[in-house]
Scaffold this motif. Sequence first.
Motif, PDB file in Angstrom:
ATOM      1  N   TRP A  62       0.842  -1.200   0.000  1.00 53.30           N
ATOM      2  CA  TRP A  62       0.000   0.000   0.000  1.00 53.30           C
ATOM      3  C   TRP A  62       0.871   1.240   0.000  1.00 53.30           C
ATOM      4  O   TRP A  62       1.867   1.311   0.741  1.00 53.30           O
ATOM      5  N   ASP A  63       0.484   2.232  -0.804  1.00 54.33           N
ATOM      6  CA  ASP A  63       1.277   3.456  -0.883  1.00 54.33           C
ATOM      7  C   ASP A  63       0.804   4.526   0.090  1.00 54.33           C
ATOM      8  O   ASP A  63       1.305   5.656   0.079  1.00 54.33           O
ATOM      9  N   GLY A  64      -0.173   4.194   0.930  1.00 55.71           N
ATOM     10  CA  GLY A  64      -0.651   5.137   1.928  1.00 55.71           C
ATOM     11  C   GLY A  64      -1.724   6.090   1.448  1.00 55.71           C
ATOM     12  O   GLY A  64      -2.223   6.919   2.227  1.00 55.71           O
ATOM     13  N   GLY A 123      -5.664  10.304  -3.136  1.00 55.20           N
ATOM     14  CA  GLY A 123      -4.850  11.278  -2.434  1.00 55.20           C
ATOM     15  C   GLY A 123      -4.640  10.920  -0.978  1.00 55.20           C
ATOM     16  O   GLY A 123      -5.116   9.888  -0.495  1.00 55.20           O
ATOM     17  N   ASP A 124      -3.914  11.767  -0.293  1.00 53.07           N
ATOM     18  CA  ASP A 124      -3.654  11.607   1.134  1.00 53.07           C
ATOM     19  C   ASP A 124      -4.679  12.418   1.913  1.00 53.07           C
ATOM     20  O   ASP A 124      -4.802  13.628   1.687  1.00 53.07           O
ATOM     21  N   PRO A 125      -5.402  11.808   2.837  1.00 54.26           N
ATOM     22  CA  PRO A 125      -6.395  12.563   3.598  1.00 54.26           C
ATOM     23  C   PRO A 125      -5.728  13.491   4.619  1.00 54.26           C
ATOM     24  O   PRO A 125      -4.652  13.193   5.144  1.00 54.26           O
ATOM     25  N   GLY A 164      -9.714  -6.201   1.788  1.00 55.05           N
ATOM     26  CA  GLY A 164      -8.316  -6.617   1.851  1.00 55.05           C
ATOM     27  C   GLY A 164      -7.482  -5.463   2.371  1.00 55.05           C
ATOM     28  O   GLY A 164      -6.569  -4.978   1.703  1.00 55.05           O
ATOM     29  N   LEU A 165      -7.839  -5.011   3.568  1.00 57.86           N
ATOM     30  CA  LEU A 165      -7.188  -3.822   4.123  1.00 57.86           C
ATOM     31  C   LEU A 165      -5.697  -4.046   4.331  1.00 57.86           C
ATOM     32  O   LEU A 165      -5.271  -5.134   4.737  1.00 57.86           O
ATOM     33  N   PRO A 166      -4.887  -3.025   4.078  1.00 57.92           N
ATOM     34  CA  PRO A 166      -3.441  -3.159   4.293  1.00 57.92           C
ATOM     35  C   PRO A 166      -3.122  -3.269   5.773  1.00 57.92           C
ATOM     36  O   PRO A 166      -3.859  -2.756   6.632  1.00 57.92           O
ATOM     37  N   ALA A 167      -1.993  -3.904   6.077  1.00 57.82           N
ATOM     38  CA  ALA A 167      -1.610  -4.132   7.472  1.00 57.82           C
ATOM     39  C   ALA A 167      -1.429  -2.822   8.230  1.00 57.82           C
ATOM     40  O   ALA A 167      -1.632  -2.773   9.450  1.00 57.82           O
TER      41      ALA A 167
END
Length: 269
Positions: free
Chosen positions: A90-92, A153-155, A220-223
């Motif tokens: 995941w890139d965040g 985008g980044d929140p 499939g949420l990232p860790a």
Amino acid sequence: MHARSAVVDLYGDHLPAHGWWAPVAGVVRLAQTCGVTPAATRTAVSRLVREGWLAARTIDGARGYAATPLAQHRLRRAHVRIYAPGPPAWDGRWHVVVVEHHGDRRRRDHVAASLGYLGYGHLATATWVSPWVSPELGAVLEGHGAAWTAWTGDPHGSRSPAELARRLWDLPALAASYEEFARTLPAPEPGLSTLPPHAAYPLRTRLVHEWRKFLFRDPGLPAEVLPPGWPGQRVRQRLLEVADALAPSAGAFVEGTLRSARPGGGPAA
């Protein structure tokens, strides 16, 4: 197990190896092993034809049904999600989708169900968020006649990524569901790989079907956004081990059933 699920699971899990086609008698017999009556199976097949998932096709005198190109695409995507070893890196960043709701409540409910299946959580009115960009998003929303806008985008705000995930998904309930499902899983070995085909097929079908339901609840949420001790990946690994152990016998049962359903017991397509 519902008749529709038995048919869809058969086509998605086994029939790519048979040209996406099966004689109707074979579909009925395979569904029967999962506790579905022939009448219910035939009704489910008819509905899938009307909805554009299946198309009637006769091969070598055997009347049957083939998955349409649309169905093949969706079933392949579902297969990838079901059998994925885990979420990708995941890139965040988050994917935000704003849907312009036009139409009645039923259409809005269908849009909401589709977005949930594609991995989007409901953030606010008409606004949905996912850590991943679904490649099916455009086709699905356009199929519902919904106008939409999306960006990645980044929140910015008071919530951390983990807090945002807790806001979008009921993680405690989801974790409990994973643990409950894990209790239904047999040990991969010893014994599963030697289970007779007529027993391996319905067992594998039931387990994969129950696992498929998580596609509607967990993107499939990232860790990075999950709480410590998250059971999802551990349960996924166990399910994949069990499914792999059952696959040869279950596949042999499908092969034999489809062959016997053809005139003269000829080879499957």
